[in-house]
Design an enzyme around this catalytic site. Sequence first.
Site, mmCIF file in Angstrom:
data_model
loop_
_atom_site.group_PDB
_atom_site.id
_atom_site.type_symbol
_atom_site.label_atom_id
_atom_site.label_comp_id
_atom_site.label_asym_id
_atom_site.label_seq_id
_atom_site.Cartn_x
_atom_site.Cartn_y
_atom_site.Cartn_z
ATOM 1 N N LEU A 1 -4.006 -7.627 3.317
ATOM 2 C CA LEU A 1 -2.589 -7.790 3.642
ATOM 3 C C LEU A 1 -1.752 -6.580 3.254
ATOM 4 O O LEU A 1 -0.568 -6.717 2.951
ATOM 5 C CB LEU A 1 -2.033 -9.054 2.966
ATOM 6 C CG LEU A 1 -2.892 -10.315 3.096
ATOM 7 C CD1 LEU A 1 -2.288 -11.454 2.287
ATOM 8 C CD2 LEU A 1 -3.053 -10.713 4.548
ATOM 9 N N CYS A 2 -2.332 -5.389 3.265
ATOM 10 C CA CYS A 2 -1.624 -4.174 2.847
ATOM 11 C C CYS A 2 -1.063 -4.323 1.432
ATOM 12 O O CYS A 2 -0.006 -3.778 1.108
ATOM 13 C CB CYS A 2 -0.513 -3.807 3.827
ATOM 14 S SG CYS A 2 -1.115 -3.120 5.377
ATOM 15 N N ASN A 3 -1.759 -5.076 0.616
ATOM 16 C CA ASN A 3 -1.373 -5.266 -0.780
ATOM 17 C C ASN A 3 -2.653 -5.252 -1.607
ATOM 18 O O ASN A 3 -3.109 -6.296 -2.080
ATOM 19 C CB ASN A 3 -0.621 -6.589 -0.955
ATOM 20 C CG ASN A 3 0.061 -6.705 -2.295
ATOM 21 O OD1 ASN A 3 -0.520 -6.367 -3.329
ATOM 22 N ND2 ASN A 3 1.291 -7.183 -2.300
ATOM 23 N N THR B 1 0.821 -1.216 0.000
ATOM 24 C CA THR B 1 0.000 0.000 0.000
ATOM 25 C C THR B 1 0.852 1.261 0.000
ATOM 26 O O THR B 1 0.517 2.251 -0.663
ATOM 27 C CB THR B 1 -0.929 0.006 1.229
ATOM 28 O OG1 THR B 1 -1.764 -1.154 1.192
ATOM 29 C CG2 THR B 1 -1.799 1.253 1.259
#
Length: 823
Positions: free
Chosen positions: A391-393, A127
């Site tokens: 997952l911050c993706n 992110t």
Amino acid sequence: MSDRGKCQYPDDVDVIREREYPLLKDTTYLDHAGTTLYAKSLIESFSRDLTSNLYGNPHSMSAPSQLSTQRVDDIRLRALRFFSADPEEFDLVFVANATAAIKLVADSFRESTPQGFWYGYHVDSHTSLVGARELAGIGSRCFVTDAEVESWISQLDTEPVQGPRLFAYPAQSNMNGRRFPRGWCGRIRESAKDTYTLLDVASLVSTSPFDLSDASAAPDFAVLSFYKIFGFPDLGALIVRKSAGHIFDKRKFFGGGTVDMVLTQGTQWHAKKQSSIHERLEDGTLPFHNIIALGSAFDTHERLFGSMDNISSHTRFLAKRLYDRMTTLRHYNGESVCHVYKPSHSDYTDPSTQGPILAFNLRSSQGAWIGKSEVEKMASVRNIQIRSGTLCNPGGTAASLNWSGADMLRHFGAGMRCGDDHDIMDGRPTGILRVSLGAMSNLTDIDTFMGFIEEFYVEKSPNVCALVPPLEANLTHRSGFHVESLSVYPIKSCGAFKVPDGKRWEIRREGLVWDREWCLIHQGTGTALNQKRYPRMALIRPFIDLSHGVLRVTCGSIRSPSQKTLEIPLDRENSNLTTTSLCQNSSKPSTVCGDQVIVQAYSSPTVSAFFSDFLGVPCTLARFPPQSSTRLAEPRRGLGSRKSPLRPAMPGAFPQDTPTPEAERNPILLSNESPILLISRSSVNRLNETIKSSPTTTNSTGRKKAVAADVFRANIVVAEDFPQPVSAGRPYIEDHWESLRIGPDNLHFNVLGSCQRCQMVCVDQLTGVRGEEPYSTLAKTRKSGNKIYFGRHLAISSNGDGNSVNSRTVMVGDVVTPSYYGP
């Protein structure tokens, strides 16, 4: 050590774990991509260093300050050498974390030219890499595939250049561990001028060497967080290829320690330090204690594991073992249990293409997706720590799940937010489960995790038993029910007040009088506290003293001689107890079960200290405002509701989906979902029979114990009129109830649906200790549509009993007469 792969640690990994990682004794930790764990001897070494040396601010010239400067310089060089980076070619800037390093680079590019810069990034970026696009004045592009990147590189020399260009990508995906071509950096530099690369190595370096010995092939900027490698300290780094250092020349802001002179009066002028890149960029006093801790981390890491190559080999072996077991796991009908998200070209035996991370979702034998949140909750109950969500993706997750941008916007409009439990939307998962391995992971971790999956999610035979068993023809005509106990929970998520036998208790549309009228709120965030996070709240025990008009609260064990007592007036206008009076001007927003609620907080330091000291959390008591501000319960769609997920499997068991407006929106105070919660003693007994007959887990000792009905925190417990023998009871018959009448006045209650359960039921209400039951057994016996149910939500009807609202009461012993769903 052939059964453990090619691990070349100085000691066996199990020996290292026992000596250095005592916190892993009863925990299976599989979130090393979030942060790995720090060694016991690292903390001891750092502590000895701090207690043996006097360190001062590096910006001073005293002896302690110069010692700090010397240590910082030495550790900076050691960090560069850890990555095989020649200090003649590279400089290292200490920052808070990888995100801070990314922002530092992006801010500097924005200020490097009047028009700004162009930014490109891979879809599988963290992110924080994506966020840098908002600073790109010339424009940005997301590269969805590797082929797009290759095509762009091949055409770089023909593209018109409007300003500097920056291309960012991860060395290793933090989502699924896929590793990206390292050669892109050198090829981009060779293909075009004024085009730079930013490589996110935070995920890679936790288990793999990162070699910068070839400066010509290296990225211009590399970002990382040291806690990903060592667990401690919380510190990041930006590694800058010195030939790209001019990007920072136009940086406007300057902080303490980065300038040689500053004029503040008259001409506004300053002279930046020029001796090194890091001196120009490290604004203010460095976190020198953290940097000194990094020196201990390097020493400890090398002593325990030898080299990053050793860690890479060890984790690669474990990841391959786990991948093979997950991908071969099958249900009784041959359908796969685990859907692993892995590119076809990556291989868990090839460190150039894959790291030790597995991203996956689970499916039932019929192909239905199993909710990620429920899996993570169940794993947490078993002391298995994993990660779930996007997952911050965001790009990598959306691409793996085949969600388009339009899909995501629609989900956002429907209420989906980061970290929530919207697990399945439009029949597809909204997030991913992730298991990641680290230097101290071992085969026991793999076995424990796979045992967990096999126990709870592998179907070994067709499920022929309905969660709600069909009614026997004569079952509804057998003996009746009565109210066994009544419980009021004056302070949300704290202990219960048991209504005394023989005492009639008033009930309103919001529920039992005084139920969930107060809550404890965090003084920093305003969020209402709950037992899931603070299990000791169970030991806060309120007593409603109507004769004196006070709520008397005690904290601690029931027989503890050190129990303290606090009295709160029940009457909002009562000002006799000035130290605990409600501050009418202290209304503030609070978050209760995801809702924004206005509560009135007590301003007395005595009240705040009473609860804060006991819980060890800065909190205070708050009260729900008068009834004009009553919340409304959302309509329930759980098991046995008017829209039951079991209806297709049980045709005719439930009526049509035509809920009444009254059943849709019922007033509540600070309750989670409904005015009243009911459970059945027979159902508790049956559940306990199942618990006691089930085998213990690996981490448990002895036979499993029955749980008290109190763990379900019900307002009403109903029992059958013939309690013995237990086998004569009718467990879960309440799932068939559509409504019921209670007491001599035949108070009418609508059944709104079944109560969805979370791991809070594992908190023992007498001790405040969290266990694994009854949630583990409920997950096997009371699951429907990815949710776990036990108990029923009720709301008193606004008509049908012939009594005025103010005279409605219930009492222990009252007769309960249920009405059943019709055919």
